[in-house]
Enzyme design. Structure first.
Site, PDB file in Angstrom:
ATOM      1  N   ASP A  67       0.811  -1.215   0.000  1.00 48.07           N
ATOM      2  CA  ASP A  67       0.000   0.000   0.000  1.00 48.07           C
ATOM      3  C   ASP A  67       0.843   1.264   0.000  1.00 48.07           C
ATOM      4  O   ASP A  67       2.064   1.217   0.192  1.00 48.07           O
ATOM      5  CB  ASP A  67      -0.949   0.003   1.220  1.00 48.07           C
ATOM      6  CG  ASP A  67      -0.249  -0.461   2.494  1.00 48.07           C
ATOM      7  OD1 ASP A  67       0.979  -0.359   2.570  1.00 48.07           O
ATOM      8  OD2 ASP A  67      -0.940  -0.926   3.416  1.00 48.07           O
ATOM      9  N   ASN A 135      -7.105  -3.120  14.439  1.00 49.90           N
ATOM     10  CA  ASN A 135      -8.483  -3.500  14.105  1.00 49.90           C
ATOM     11  C   ASN A 135      -8.526  -4.679  13.127  1.00 49.90           C
ATOM     12  O   ASN A 135      -9.566  -4.999  12.583  1.00 49.90           O
ATOM     13  CB  ASN A 135      -9.235  -2.299  13.513  1.00 49.90           C
ATOM     14  CG  ASN A 135      -8.582  -1.783  12.226  1.00 49.90           C
ATOM     15  OD1 ASN A 135      -7.617  -2.365  11.735  1.00 49.90           O
ATOM     16  ND2 ASN A 135      -9.104  -0.702  11.691  1.00 49.90           N
ATOM     17  N   HIS A 137      -6.810  -4.825  10.235  1.00 50.73           N
ATOM     18  CA  HIS A 137      -6.588  -4.528   8.816  1.00 50.73           C
ATOM     19  C   HIS A 137      -5.301  -5.176   8.323  1.00 50.73           C
ATOM     20  O   HIS A 137      -4.329  -5.327   9.057  1.00 50.73           O
ATOM     21  CB  HIS A 137      -6.657  -3.020   8.502  1.00 50.73           C
ATOM     22  CG  HIS A 137      -5.524  -2.195   9.008  1.00 50.73           C
ATOM     23  ND1 HIS A 137      -5.690  -0.924   9.522  1.00 50.73           N
ATOM     24  CD2 HIS A 137      -4.185  -2.425   9.063  1.00 50.73           C
ATOM     25  CE1 HIS A 137      -4.514  -0.429   9.861  1.00 50.73           C
ATOM     26  NE2 HIS A 137      -3.591  -1.321   9.597  1.00 50.73           N
ATOM     27  N   GLU A 142      -9.520  -2.193   5.501  1.00 52.85           N
ATOM     28  CA  GLU A 142     -10.073  -1.911   6.825  1.00 52.85           C
ATOM     29  C   GLU A 142     -11.346  -2.743   7.054  1.00 52.85           C
ATOM     30  O   GLU A 142     -11.992  -3.179   6.090  1.00 52.85           O
ATOM     31  CB  GLU A 142     -10.448  -0.422   6.912  1.00 52.85           C
ATOM     32  CG  GLU A 142      -9.270   0.540   6.778  1.00 52.85           C
ATOM     33  CD  GLU A 142      -8.542   0.767   8.089  1.00 52.85           C
ATOM     34  OE1 GLU A 142      -8.459  -0.154   8.932  1.00 52.85           O
ATOM     35  OE2 GLU A 142      -8.033   1.893   8.279  1.00 52.85           O
TER      36      GLU A 142
HETATM   37  C1  F6R Z   1       1.506  -0.946   6.063  1.00 48.49           C
HETATM   38  C2  F6R Z   1       0.389  -1.852   6.258  1.00 48.49           C
HETATM   39  C3  F6R Z   1      -0.395  -1.819   7.520  1.00 48.49           C
HETATM   40  C4  F6R Z   1       0.463  -2.132   8.746  1.00 48.49           C
HETATM   41  C5  F6R Z   1      -0.361  -2.079  10.015  1.00 48.49           C
HETATM   42  C6  F6R Z   1       0.483  -2.274  11.259  1.00 48.49           C
HETATM   43  O1  F6R Z   1       2.106  -1.167   4.810  1.00 48.49           O
HETATM   44  O2  F6R Z   1       0.091  -2.597   5.364  1.00 48.49           O
HETATM   45  O3  F6R Z   1      -1.436  -2.754   7.422  1.00 48.49           O
HETATM   46  O4  F6R Z   1       1.032  -3.407   8.606  1.00 48.49           O
HETATM   47  O5  F6R Z   1      -1.025  -0.847  10.113  1.00 48.49           O
HETATM   48  O6  F6R Z   1       1.316  -1.172  11.395  1.00 48.49           O
HETATM   49  P1  F6R Z   1       2.485  -1.149  12.483  1.00 48.49           P
HETATM   50  O7  F6R Z   1       3.485  -2.164  12.043  1.00 48.49           O
HETATM   51  O8  F6R Z   1       3.031   0.248  12.423  1.00 48.49           O
HETATM   52  O9  F6R Z   1       1.857  -1.490  13.789  1.00 48.49           O
END
Ligand code: F6R
Length: 241
Positions: A67, A135, A137, A142
């Site tokens: 992403d 959550n 995702h 989401e």
């Molecule tokens: C980022 C992504 C997100 C993160 C998730 C956890 O490329 O795909 O899904 O993996 O938000 O983020 P952290 O590792 O910062 O807790």
């Protein structure tokens, strides 16, 4: 689903980096899908060190990122810059083999199609490294009533923007939109490695590991339908298991 509980963040990262290095060894033209965020930072540092030591060779490998934020230049907080700083500048990957959605494209809908076409042109899609949102995702898919299959524009939930505000000066600067691969894209990768660390991830990890039901209200549960998922967590993320 294989579950590894490691002692700490470093051990979690080492396990993930070792899996990627092993896959690279058996298939130098490995096509990887990578995540950003805090969780994989150390995994990337370890891979950089492995490459310098001659234990990992990225010269024929290709990467796709899950992403990218919409509307950010290639400045400090874009995922393009994150990947360059943490991984691409430290391994011998060819820049033209690194793919990240162009979140600053003037036509983001077209950009989603372009990214899907690139994904479709891969000979194989081998391994996907992902974190997990609090959550549930995956990428920026989401929780919602129905998930998109392919690359699409996602609206970040307020909780996700709040969680990611730590990378920005304030929550107002966190983009509201992102381009993310969808679950069909994610499922095309033969092997999925999910990493999580810290107490704040313990509730969602409990749900991921223990839930017998699958709902799009926790997108990570869809990973239970994939045949090759490895979950690597540290002690704190395992606290509620
Ligand atoms: C980022 C992504 C997100 C993160 C998730 C956890 O490329 O795909 O899904 O993996 O938000 O983020 P952290 O590792 O910062 O807790």
């Amino acid at each position: 689903m294989i579950l590894y509980r490691e002692d700490d963040y470093n051990a979690m990262s080492l396990r993930a980096a070792s899996i990627i290095a092993r896959e690279l060894k058996s298939n130098p033209a490995l096509t990887m899908c990578l995540a950003t965020g805090e969780t994989p930072e150390q995994t990337y540092r370890i891979l950089g060190n492995m490459c310098k030591a001659g234990d990992a060779n990225f010269s024929k490998a290709a990467t796709f990122n899950l992403d990218e934020y919409v509307g950010l230049d290639y400045g400090a907080n874009s995922y393009r810059t994150y990947m360059k700083n943490l991984l691409f500048d430290h391994v011998n990957i060819r820049p033209e083999n690194t793919h990240i959605p162009r979140g600053n494209s003037p036509d983001t809908a077209l950009e989603c199609l372009r990214y899907d076409r690139l994904l479709d042109s891969c000979q194989s899609r081998d391994i996907l490294l992902t974190g997990i949102g609090m959550n549930g995702h995956i990428g920026f898919n989401e929780p919602c009533s129905a998930l998109d299959g392919r690359t699409h524009i996602a609206r970040l939930s307020q909780g996700t923007r709040k969680a990611n505000a730590r990378f920005f000066d304030s929550i107002d600067q966190v983009p509201e939109l992102a381009i993310t691969m969808g679950f069909s894209d994610i499922f095309h990768f033969a092997k999925i490695v999910l990493i999580a660390n810290g107490r704040k991830k313990a509730p969602i990890i409990r749900e991921l590991v223990n839930s017998q039901k699958i709902t799009t209200q926790n997108p990570s549960l869809l990973l239970k339908l994939h045949r090759d998922v490895t979950v690597i967590i540290d002690k704190e993320a395992a606290e509620l298991l």
